[in-house]
Each structure stands twice: as C-alpha cells, then as structure tokens.
Write an enzyme that holds these catalytic residues in place. Structure first.
Site, PDB file in Angstrom:
ATOM      1  N   SER A  56       0.846  -1.188   0.000  1.00  0.00           N
ATOM      2  CA  SER A  56       0.000   0.000   0.000  1.00  0.00           C
ATOM      3  C   SER A  56       0.877   1.232   0.000  1.00  0.00           C
ATOM      4  O   SER A  56       2.061   1.179   0.331  1.00  0.00           O
ATOM      5  CB  SER A  56      -0.905   0.019   1.245  1.00  0.00           C
ATOM      6  OG  SER A  56      -0.122   0.209   2.416  1.00  0.00           O
ATOM      7  N   LYS A  57       0.279   2.370  -0.376  1.00  0.00           N
ATOM      8  CA  LYS A  57       1.043   3.616  -0.467  1.00  0.00           C
ATOM      9  C   LYS A  57       1.505   4.106   0.894  1.00  0.00           C
ATOM     10  O   LYS A  57       2.384   4.957   0.984  1.00  0.00           O
ATOM     11  CB  LYS A  57       0.224   4.691  -1.175  1.00  0.00           C
ATOM     12  CG  LYS A  57      -1.079   5.065  -0.480  1.00  0.00           C
ATOM     13  CD  LYS A  57      -1.846   6.068  -1.320  1.00  0.00           C
ATOM     14  CE  LYS A  57      -3.178   6.425  -0.689  1.00  0.00           C
ATOM     15  NZ  LYS A  57      -3.957   7.357  -1.521  1.00  0.00           N
ATOM     16  N   ARG A  58       0.937   3.548   1.984  1.00  0.00           N
ATOM     17  CA  ARG A  58       1.370   3.963   3.315  1.00  0.00           C
ATOM     18  C   ARG A  58       2.734   3.385   3.656  1.00  0.00           C
ATOM     19  O   ARG A  58       3.472   3.951   4.450  1.00  0.00           O
ATOM     20  CB  ARG A  58       0.341   3.519   4.360  1.00  0.00           C
ATOM     21  CG  ARG A  58      -0.959   4.292   4.314  1.00  0.00           C
ATOM     22  CD  ARG A  58      -1.879   3.917   5.461  1.00  0.00           C
ATOM     23  NE  ARG A  58      -2.261   2.515   5.402  1.00  0.00           N
ATOM     24  CZ  ARG A  58      -3.266   2.056   4.670  1.00  0.00           C
ATOM     25  NH1 ARG A  58      -3.964   2.896   3.910  1.00  0.00           N
ATOM     26  NH2 ARG A  58      -3.566   0.775   4.664  1.00  0.00           N
TER      27      ARG A  58
END
Length: 477
Positions: free
Chosen positions: A251-253
């Site tokens: 994920s982009k996190r």
C-alpha cells in the site's frame, strides 16, 4: 480463442499492482495467440477521476503492454466504457427480475444505516436483511407507480454451497447464507461491478478472468449470475496479493504503489516487468534476468504460487541497475538519461561520462547528483577539504601548489598521464595516508567526496577548470 481483459476503474493513479495484472493478461493472450482487451469500468461516478484513463494508457504504452481492443482503439465489442453500456445492463437485470433471480429493494438509506448499526451491535456481519426480498408483485408495482427510489438486488439461493473454481486454488465452497443479496443496479440506474463485469465478460467473449485476490470473496455472486443467465463460466484466476517486506499488503502507506513514482525515479519499464514477472512465478531455468518475450513464451498461470509474494524495492533497484549496466547499450542509456538530466551538460560531455557513472546508477534520476561535479560554477568547500586531509592548512596548501604544477605541465591530459602525475606526486608526501591524499585531491578537483573514478573525472573536467578549482582552494587557505 483465448480472450483476456483488464477492467480498471478510473478512480486515481495507476497502481503497480494493476500492472502486475496487465502483464499476466497480456502474457496469456499473446502466448495463446489470443486477444487482450482493456475495458473501462466507470460506473462509480462518485470516485471518477477525469484524467485517470489517460494516465492508464500512458502507463500501458510505457510498459509496452499494448492491448488489441479498448476505448481508445475500438473493436468488435465496442463501446468499452461501461457508462456507455447502461441500456445493456438494464436489459439483463430485467431478465433476472423476470426469472425470479433478482428483486426490487425500496429500503431507504436511513433504514439500511440503522440495520447495519444493529448488526454491528449484535456482532453480526453487515449484510442486507432481505426485507424486500418477498414483496408481492402488487406491492412492487404500487411502489414503482409511486416512483419510490429503488435498487435491484441479487436473489441468492438459500441453503446451498456455491462452488468457485480458481485455477491455482482449486475448488472453494461458499455457504450461500454468507453471501449477501448484492445490489446489481443502483438507484441512479448505474450497475454495480458485480452485474456489469459479468454481462460484459460474457458479451465480449472473455475466456480468462485474471484479477486480484481481493475479488475472491465476491466470486460466488459472479458464479451465481453465470448460472442464472445460463452462461459458461470463464477460467477464474485470482492473482496473489502483493506484500511489503513486512508481509503487510502493498500500500502507499508503506511503499511506493504509483507507477508515476517509478517513472519519475528513472526505473526502466523492462526491468520492472522482469521484476514483477517473478512475483509468484519462477523461471524454469532459475534465471533472474529475462525479456518480456521470454516471459510470454514460458509463463503459465497454473505455475503461479497463491502465496502472497513480497514486492522488495531493494531487489527491484538492484535489477534496474543490472539493466542499466548490462542490458542497455551506451547509446540507449544516453537517450534515456537525457530525459532525466536537468543540468547544463553537453551531449559530448554526457557521452564521455556515461561509462564512468553507469556502475553507480541504480535509477536514472541519480544522474543529476552524480554529474554535479561537472558544473563549472560548482564551489569547493574548504572545510570539506580539511576534513578529508586531516592536515594543517599549510600542509594542504603545499600539496595543492605541487599538484597545480604537476597538472599544469601535463601536455597530454589523458587518464593515464593524470594518474601518473598524481601517483608520482604521492611519493613526495609519504606522511600522507593514501586515503587522505586521494580524497583531498578528489574534493579539490571535483567538489565532492563521492564521484566517478578520480582520474577519469579529472580528465573529463578538463585542464582549465581543474586548475581553476585548485587555485581557488589555494587562495582560500
């Protein structure tokens, strides 16, 4: 004929995981001399992003995974925007109503919200409570005549097990009591994914559905729809979920998921495809570096492991560096580097320095940092010179005056002659450690402690600029 499809929603940037699916769609179609279609599932108007489709096609072209049919190319099954196919879905949802496999639901948003809150309080999973499932024909007609807003829901059969056959996971059985009466047509007349995708996949003669593992829980609804319509089920293949090194979902996190980021950094599209091609799949000969053509020739869906592979950016950077050093010719590398170069450096200088820097390049955007030393206006930090030498100012100044004289009298100005000048001078400075000696000269001539090889860098900089830099440091000491 084998026919695959990629069916994204235009709701934002292109996810690197989407390219993983596209690669598999592309490979299966090409290997079997079939077709690969891109269909735009733009029925979620609340999340629609205007330029998302254009960015998708830019990414497809960048990776060289061109489709056969799509919204931009047209084709036998046009249109390829779901928003342009609403009449088709209306027709097929009415068939489900007529056959008793779907029903009108007139529940208000307020009632549904309260229902979900009550379910959460009692620890039940949020599912529709089938309040409108058994309305009589008269009640339905009366509500329709009053123009009460409605959705149309799938009528999931009760007390059966629904069999889903996934190519790499085998048969999976879902109790129908756990399958929600899914909304098929929303109150705005737009279909949900669950209706539109199944209708389109059938009408477009899709033979292989390759999609993310997150869609596996929805598969029983799709199997039911195929059965209700009396259609043949395509091959189902759910790609394993890509994971971060800590095994959480990519994920982009926690990582970089936007294809645009990889483009901006200077990753090579062929290196990325090589890397993601190995996520869950192993080359029969154990090779790590192979072309897209070789992947297409050897790849089989059934050879993919269902275990979630790790998307290791460190390994991708290593592989990208391998492509830069070993796969691309210097002419190819020159053309690609130029797209990332923001410094005022001539083509002649760039071509001369590429052999010096490519060993240090992992991504092409690093080129600007590596070539800062070439800028004539680059100032030399005297404090950094002192730090490298660990000598007094007078000792440094004496060395630089002798260096200036040695280089001044060098008429050849070749890598070999410069190396000879500097190594011969070292004999006059036995009390200087080798590292301190060469690092001092590196910083004085190039301005940086880390550059391409020293003698080659000095040769590329040119005699005039090097002597000017040496003089400037002498004057500051």
């Amino acid at each position: 004929m084998v026919h695959t499809r990629f069916a994204p929603s235009p709701t934002g940037f292109v996810h690197i995981g989407s390219i993983y699916s596209v690669l598999l769609d592309f490979a299966v179609a090409r290997k079997n001399h079939g077709k690969f279609t891109i269909r735009i599932e733009d029925t979620d108007r609340n999340r629609y992003v205007a330029d998302a489709e254009a960015k998708l096609y830019e990414a497809i072209d960048w990776f060289g995974l061109q489709e056969d049919e799509s919204s931009r190319k047209g084709g036998k099954f046009a249109p390829y925007h779901q928003s342009e196919r609403l009449a088709v879905y209306q027709e097929y949802v009415q068939k489900l109503i007529t056959s008793g496999n779907a029903y009108y639901c007139f529940c208000t948003t307020e009632r549904l919200d309260q229902m979900r809150k009550d379910q959460q309080k009692s620890g039940k999973p949020p599912m529709y409570d089938k309040h409108c499932r058994n309305l009589s024909a008269e009640e339905v007609k009366a509500n329709l005549d009053k123009k009460i807003p409605y959705v149309i829901r799938l009528k999931v059969p009760e007390n059966i097990d629904i069999e889903v056959n996934d190519l790499i996971r085998g048969k999976i059985f879902f109790p129908s009591k756990d399958v929600d009466d899914q909304v098929l047509l929303k109150s705005d007349g737009f279909p949900t994914y669950h209706l539109a995708a199944i209708v389109d996949d059938h009408l477009m003669e899709i033979t292989h559905i390759i999609r993310g593992e997150e869609w596996l829980p929805s598969s029983p609804k799709h199997v039911l729809l195929y059965q209700m319509f009396g259609w043949q089920m395509p091959v189902l293949f759910h790609t394993p979920t890509l994971r971060n090194p800590d095994k959480t979902k990519l994920s982009k996190r926690k990582g970089h998921t936007n294809v645009g980021w990889y483009q901006d950094q200077g990753f090579l599209p062929e290196a990325i495809l090589n890397f993601i091609g190995q996520l869950g799949w192993t080359h029969p000969e154990g090779k790590e570096i192979f072309s897209l053509e070789e992947f297409v020739q050897l790849f089989k869906l059934e050879d993919v492991s269902p275990a979630g592979p790790v998307f290791d950016e460190t390994k991708l950077r290593w592989m990208n560096g391998k492509y830069i050093r070993e796969i691309l010719s210097e002419d190819e590398l020159f053309e690609r580097i130029k797209k990332y170069l923001t410094l005022a450096i001539s083509d002649q200088q760039l071509k001369k320095v590429i052999p010096l820097i490519k060993e240090r390049l992992e991504v092409l955007s690093q080129v600007n940092d590596l070539l800062q030393f070439l800028l004539p206006e680059q100032q030399i930090d005297v404090e950094l010179v002192k730090k490298q030498s660990k000598k007094t100012e007078e000792e440094i100044k004496k060395l630089l005056i002798d260096l200036q004289e040695a280089l001044q009298t060098d008429e050849e100005w070749t890598v070999q002659s410069i190396e000879l000048d500097i190594r011969n001078l070292k004999a006059s400075y036995p009390d200087w450690g080798g590292r301190n000696y060469f690092m001092t000269i590196r910083v004085v001539t190039t301005a940086f402690p880390v550059t391409p090889p020293l003698f080659e860098s000095i040769e590329v900089l040119g005699k005039e600029l090097v002597l000017k830099r040496v003089e400037s440091v002498i004057n500051k000491l």
